[in-house]
Design an enzyme around this catalytic site. Structure first.
Site, PDB file in Angstrom:
ATOM      1  N   ASP A  99       2.779  -2.788  -8.184  1.00 40.32           N
ATOM      2  CA  ASP A  99       3.042  -3.051  -6.812  1.00 40.32           C
ATOM      3  C   ASP A  99       4.244  -4.220  -6.749  1.00 40.32           C
ATOM      4  OD1 ASP A  99       2.157  -4.104  -4.169  1.00 40.32           O
ATOM      5  OD2 ASP A  99       1.664  -5.961  -5.251  1.00 40.32           O
TER       6      ASP A  99
ATOM      7  N   ASP B  97       5.453  -6.665  -3.842  1.00 42.63           N
ATOM      8  CA  ASP B  97       5.017  -8.037  -3.020  1.00 42.63           C
ATOM      9  C   ASP B  97       4.022  -8.672  -3.816  1.00 42.63           C
ATOM     10  OD1 ASP B  97       7.167  -8.145  -0.774  1.00 42.63           O
ATOM     11  OD2 ASP B  97       6.416  -6.195  -0.809  1.00 42.63           O
TER      12      ASP B  97
ATOM     13  N   THR C 262       3.740   0.664  -3.849  1.00 42.04           N
ATOM     14  CA  THR C 262       3.880  -0.309  -2.863  1.00 42.04           C
ATOM     15  C   THR C 262       3.363   0.084  -1.189  1.00 42.04           C
ATOM     16  OG1 THR C 262       5.682  -1.788  -1.753  1.00 42.04           O
ATOM     17  CG2 THR C 262       6.313   0.486  -2.352  1.00 42.04           C
ATOM     18  N   GLY C 263       3.295  -0.929  -0.513  1.00 48.12           N
ATOM     19  CA  GLY C 263       2.827  -0.927   0.873  1.00 48.12           C
ATOM     20  C   GLY C 263       4.161  -0.836   1.657  1.00 48.12           C
TER      21      GLY C 263
ATOM     22  N   ASP D 230      -2.015  -7.183  -6.560  1.00 46.10           N
ATOM     23  CA  ASP D 230      -2.679  -8.615  -6.363  1.00 46.10           C
ATOM     24  C   ASP D 230      -3.631  -8.313  -5.000  1.00 46.10           C
ATOM     25  OD1 ASP D 230      -0.331 -10.243  -3.896  1.00 46.10           O
ATOM     26  OD2 ASP D 230      -0.288  -8.135  -4.662  1.00 46.10           O
TER      27      ASP D 230
ATOM     28  N   LYS E  31      -3.122   3.988  -2.570  1.00 42.72           N
ATOM     29  CA  LYS E  31      -2.095   3.989  -3.825  1.00 42.72           C
ATOM     30  C   LYS E  31      -2.816   4.884  -4.898  1.00 42.72           C
ATOM     31  CE  LYS E  31       0.028  -0.632  -2.934  1.00 42.72           C
ATOM     32  NZ  LYS E  31       0.472  -1.772  -3.702  1.00 42.72           N
TER      33      LYS E  31
END
Length: 244
Positions: free
Chosen positions: A10, A12, A44-45, A195, A172
């Site tokens: 990930d 952020d 990642t988003g 996270d 994901k």
């Protein structure tokens, strides 16, 4: 030799510190893992265009999972698969924002919109992800409830104050599974680090699921191990202790 062959990171709250930078300790560890033959990739988003500069900074030419799995990239220059939200659903989600006076954003394949620049022709765009942000717990809870009742949606978050929406079944985890299928790996060979709730599915599915020290409690509870925070080079700790 590590039994793990792929490290899915990930961005952020994980690779990036609170100033949106990659620390030299984390960068050095990622390069060491790559040099040791580990495939290091972002999961990642973020949209591709917001993630790719960091991949370039690290010299990564590996696959990439972006917008929470709605896009899977074979490499930084070649899209492998894309999953889209239904346009009528996007229309309903905009209406929900107005109903609850909640800030929103939306990723199309062309650009990022939000409540302040919402001039989109919904039917002319292809939609990858939608999201809301509100610090009002009651509003967020009501949005979550109404979105769930709509059906056909994957609901997660990337912070305790937001909701992120993808097509049902897209996460994901589904993105990393696609990468594993492409490369001939199994999920048991994956280390996944994150996270937030948008990391939960892949942390549960991976051979080693790792929560950052700053992770949401639900993520920590689901992880196999918890490491230091993103501001304390937790990713470097993962690499040193479990991959090298």
């Amino acid at each position: 030799m590590s039994k793990y062959t792929l490290l899915a990171l990930d961005m952020d709250g994980t690779v990036l510190d609170e100033d949106q930078n990659i620390s030299s300790e984390t960068a050095d560890a990622i390069r060491a893992a790559r040099d040791a033959g580990i495939i290091v990739m972002f999961s990642t988003g973020r949209a591709f265009q917001n993630a790719q500069p960091y991949a370039e900074e690290l010299g990564l030419e590996s696959p990439m999972v972006t917008v929470n799995g709605s896009e899977v990239w074979k490499n930084p220059h070649e899209l492998l698969v894309r999953h889209l939200l239904d346009r009528d659903t996007v229309r309903k989600m905009v209406e929900l924002s107005e109903k609850h006076d909640a800030w929103f954003w939306a990723y199309s394949t062309e650009r990022q919109y939000n409540r302040e620049n919402w001039d989109a022709d919904i039917d002319a765009e292809e939609w990858l992800k939608f999201g809301y942000f509100t610090e009002d717990d009651n509003v967020r809870e009501q949005l979550w409830k109404e979105l769930g009742a709509m059906g056909g949606l994957e609901l997660t978050n990337s912070s305790p104050h937001n909701i992120e929406i993808n097509p049902i079944g897209i996460s994901k985890a589904s993105g990393i599974q696609t990468v594993c299928d492409l490369l001939g790996f199994t999920m048991s060979q994956v280390v996944a680090v994150g996270d937030s709730l948008n990391d939960l599915a892949v942390i549960r599915a991976a051979g080693l699921g790792v929560a950052m020290g700053n992770a949401q409690d639900e993520v920590k509870n689901a992880a196999d191990v918890v490491v230091r925070s993103n501001n304390e080079h937790g990713v470097a700790q993962v690499i040193r202790e479990y991959l090298l």
